[in-house]
Design an enzyme around this catalytic site. Sequence first.
Site, mmCIF file in Angstrom:
data_model
loop_
_atom_site.group_PDB
_atom_site.id
_atom_site.type_symbol
_atom_site.label_atom_id
_atom_site.label_comp_id
_atom_site.label_asym_id
_atom_site.label_seq_id
_atom_site.Cartn_x
_atom_site.Cartn_y
_atom_site.Cartn_z
ATOM 1 C CG ASN A 114 -1.686 1.268 1.406
ATOM 2 O OD1 ASN A 114 -2.529 1.602 0.553
ATOM 3 N ND2 ASN A 114 -1.398 2.015 2.471
ATOM 4 C CG ASP B 295 -2.067 5.394 -0.177
ATOM 5 O OD1 ASP B 295 -1.974 4.565 0.749
ATOM 6 O OD2 ASP B 295 -2.927 5.338 -1.081
ATOM 7 C CG ASP C 12 0.880 -4.243 5.894
ATOM 8 O OD1 ASP C 12 0.719 -4.597 7.070
ATOM 9 O OD2 ASP C 12 1.129 -3.064 5.548
ATOM 10 C CG HIS D 277 -5.560 1.349 4.507
ATOM 11 N ND1 HIS D 277 -6.542 2.222 4.941
ATOM 12 C CD2 HIS D 277 -5.222 0.596 5.565
ATOM 13 C CE1 HIS D 277 -6.758 2.006 6.230
ATOM 14 N NE2 HIS D 277 -5.962 1.033 6.627
ATOM 15 C CD GLU E 218 -3.864 -5.653 9.021
ATOM 16 O OE1 GLU E 218 -3.258 -4.987 8.189
ATOM 17 O OE2 GLU E 218 -4.008 -5.319 10.201
HETATM 18 C C1 LAG Z 1 -0.408 -2.957 9.034
HETATM 19 N N1 LAG Z 1 -1.472 -3.555 8.668
HETATM 20 O O1 LAG Z 1 -2.417 -2.959 8.010
HETATM 21 C C2 LAG Z 1 0.600 -3.626 9.855
HETATM 22 O O2 LAG Z 1 0.084 -4.841 10.382
HETATM 23 C C3 LAG Z 1 1.061 -2.677 10.885
HETATM 24 O O3 LAG Z 1 1.995 -3.303 11.738
HETATM 25 C C4 LAG Z 1 1.672 -1.452 10.214
HETATM 26 O O4 LAG Z 1 1.986 -0.434 11.167
HETATM 27 C C5 LAG Z 1 0.691 -0.816 9.242
HETATM 28 N N2 LAG Z 1 -0.246 -1.688 8.657
HETATM 29 C C6 LAG Z 1 1.454 -0.130 8.120
HETATM 30 O O5 LAG Z 1 2.067 -1.109 7.304
HETATM 31 C C7 LAG Z 1 3.255 -0.521 11.779
HETATM 32 C C8 LAG Z 1 3.190 0.123 13.143
HETATM 33 C C9 LAG Z 1 3.078 1.616 13.037
HETATM 34 C C10 LAG Z 1 4.232 2.164 12.204
HETATM 35 C C11 LAG Z 1 4.089 1.532 10.810
HETATM 36 C C12 LAG Z 1 5.162 1.984 9.846
HETATM 37 O O6 LAG Z 1 2.064 -0.419 13.837
HETATM 38 O O7 LAG Z 1 3.181 2.169 14.390
HETATM 39 O O8 LAG Z 1 4.147 3.566 12.092
HETATM 40 O O9 LAG Z 1 4.221 0.093 10.949
HETATM 41 O O10 LAG Z 1 6.422 1.689 10.306
HETATM 42 C C13 LAG Z 1 5.346 4.304 12.416
HETATM 43 C C14 LAG Z 1 5.108 5.193 13.604
HETATM 44 C C15 LAG Z 1 4.042 6.247 13.263
HETATM 45 C C16 LAG Z 1 4.452 7.040 12.009
HETATM 46 C C17 LAG Z 1 4.751 6.056 10.858
HETATM 47 C C18 LAG Z 1 5.334 6.798 9.655
HETATM 48 O O11 LAG Z 1 4.688 4.415 14.709
HETATM 49 O O12 LAG Z 1 3.905 7.134 14.361
HETATM 50 O O13 LAG Z 1 3.393 7.884 11.591
HETATM 51 O O14 LAG Z 1 5.745 5.105 11.290
HETATM 52 O O15 LAG Z 1 6.500 7.461 9.989
HETATM 53 CA CA CA Z 2 -3.878 3.118 -0.488
#
Ligand code: LAG
Ligand code: CA
Length: 513
Positions: free
Chosen positions: A127, A192, A222, A226, A249
């Site tokens: 995505n 995106d 994943d 979206h 998902e």
């Molecule tokens: C998913 N499924 O739809 C994944 O299972 C999940 O683990 C992913 O989020 C998400 N979608 C995007 O692929 C994980 C973390 C997020 C993390 C993201 C990107 O749960 O917390 O966001 O991976 O690494 C992190 C920061 C955010 C920030 C983002 C971009 O936590 O605060 O906005 O990075 O910088």
């Molecule tokens: Ca999208």
Amino acid sequence: MKSLPKKAVLFIASGLVAIAIAITAVALTSSASKLEPIAKGSVGLQMFGWNWNSIAAECTTTLGPEGVDWVLTMPPSDHITGNQWWIHYQPTSYELNSDAGTRDEFAGMVKTCNAAGVHVVTDAVLNHMAGREGTSFSGAEFGVDLAFGDTYQRSNFHSGLSETDPNYCAYDISDWNALWERTNCQFPGLPDLATEQTYVREQIAKYLNEQISLGVSGFRIDAAKHLPPNDIAAIKKLLTNPDVFIVQEIPGGVEIANEYIGNGNVWAWDSAAYAQNLFSFSGNVQQAVGYDEMSSGNYPDTEKSLTWISNHDTEHHGSGSLTYLNGRFYELANIWMLAEKYGSPMLYTGYAFQEGDWQAPQAENGLILDAKCASGSSINTLTNDPSMGVYENGSFVCLQRWTSIKGMIAWRDAVGEAAKTDVFGENGAYGFGRSGKGYVLINSNAESFTAAKLATGMKPGTYCDLVSGGGKPIEASSKSCLGATVKVEADGTTSTEVEALTALAISVASKLN
Ligand code: LAG
Ligand code: CA
């Protein structure tokens, strides 16, 4: 070649084709005979934080022999650097090199698992790309003006389209259910991809096809919620294996999940929530007598639903599911999931952590270290108080090695898709049969439960319990039970005692005499 008569050439050529076909057929049947297709009811295992070499070793020593049908790996592509686990969800290119291993190690793992009869499903982040600029784990520059090598430019992202483009969006999603916003705008902070573009679909397909050529059987899409369902369908059409296993998902209810069912499976979020309610405190499991009613209609179709107790998101973000910290309740929930007929179960093995962001243990150079399982005694806590957990931080939970889980995988193989019968739910206990092929009884009380003439649907005789005896509960030479012995009377009932916070399970394959 000197001119042969045309007919002779054709004859030789067709002979060669026939030989080639015969060779291919032999090659196909010899590998296919080991690798059963991933079908309804198959058992999967998400291996979160496991590097490629450790997955390969586990396939040979445990997963193949114990009958786990498929594993879900972390995303295999290059990614941003850091010591959080979520760096894997920010791809910097589609190069198959990550802190879980090189392309060669990845290819070797897939080959080894396939040879052990275990399919490999990888997590496919399609995505979006990384939400920053910098140098990737593999040393590539990425992200400057949304350029990702030769693969993507600014114009391949929704935020980089002309503002008049119907798919243009440059802000983070705030309405998580509205189709236009959830598919065109940004998963917080992540650029995106314009998956409506043929070019983008082709780049994604190339990435997935490379993995298929290495023997990968399927993908977890994943953030599938979206991507518009049609974009996923269009990408699927470009794949070299049209039967590839897909699990999407889609959190947030059956309605949206159903929009995606045409593409393949979906994760059953409701089952995880249901399990959390059943097993958060003692004496609650009898409520599961209502599960079949719930799961027919309110949940996505049983043929397309993957049930799970824990996944990497719910575990690390501490929301919406049980985790390894729930001790015996976590074990019981997994036993319950493996016993139920609805959906196809996906088990989960990650590592113990103190902070939600923590990545699996890494070496100085950033590579993830080989997985080390916590000792089996780790689950011998009767409480869900996290302070009672005896997992050392960074040790792997490895529930696939627990006696009870091995036993229930074997039980599931024995009962197949047989209908549920003899359902019982009272006084903190819940049990059911599977049309004479097996019987399971779960005690969620903090004290032992004595079954009083419960109908099992099983033939009379003495059985070995798979929960305490494992996948092969009959000792071969002495013909005795490795676990508890369960007696089924002439009338098909049992009056066995089940210990506190445990279960028993017997099957046609565990009958002693
Ligand atoms: C998913 N499924 O739809 C994944 O299972 C999940 O683990 C992913 O989020 C998400 N979608 C995007 O692929 C994980 C973390 C997020 C993390 C993201 C990107 O749960 O917390 O966001 O991976 O690494 C992190 C920061 C955010 C920030 C983002 C971009 O936590 O605060 O906005 O990075 O910088
Ligand atoms: Ca999208």
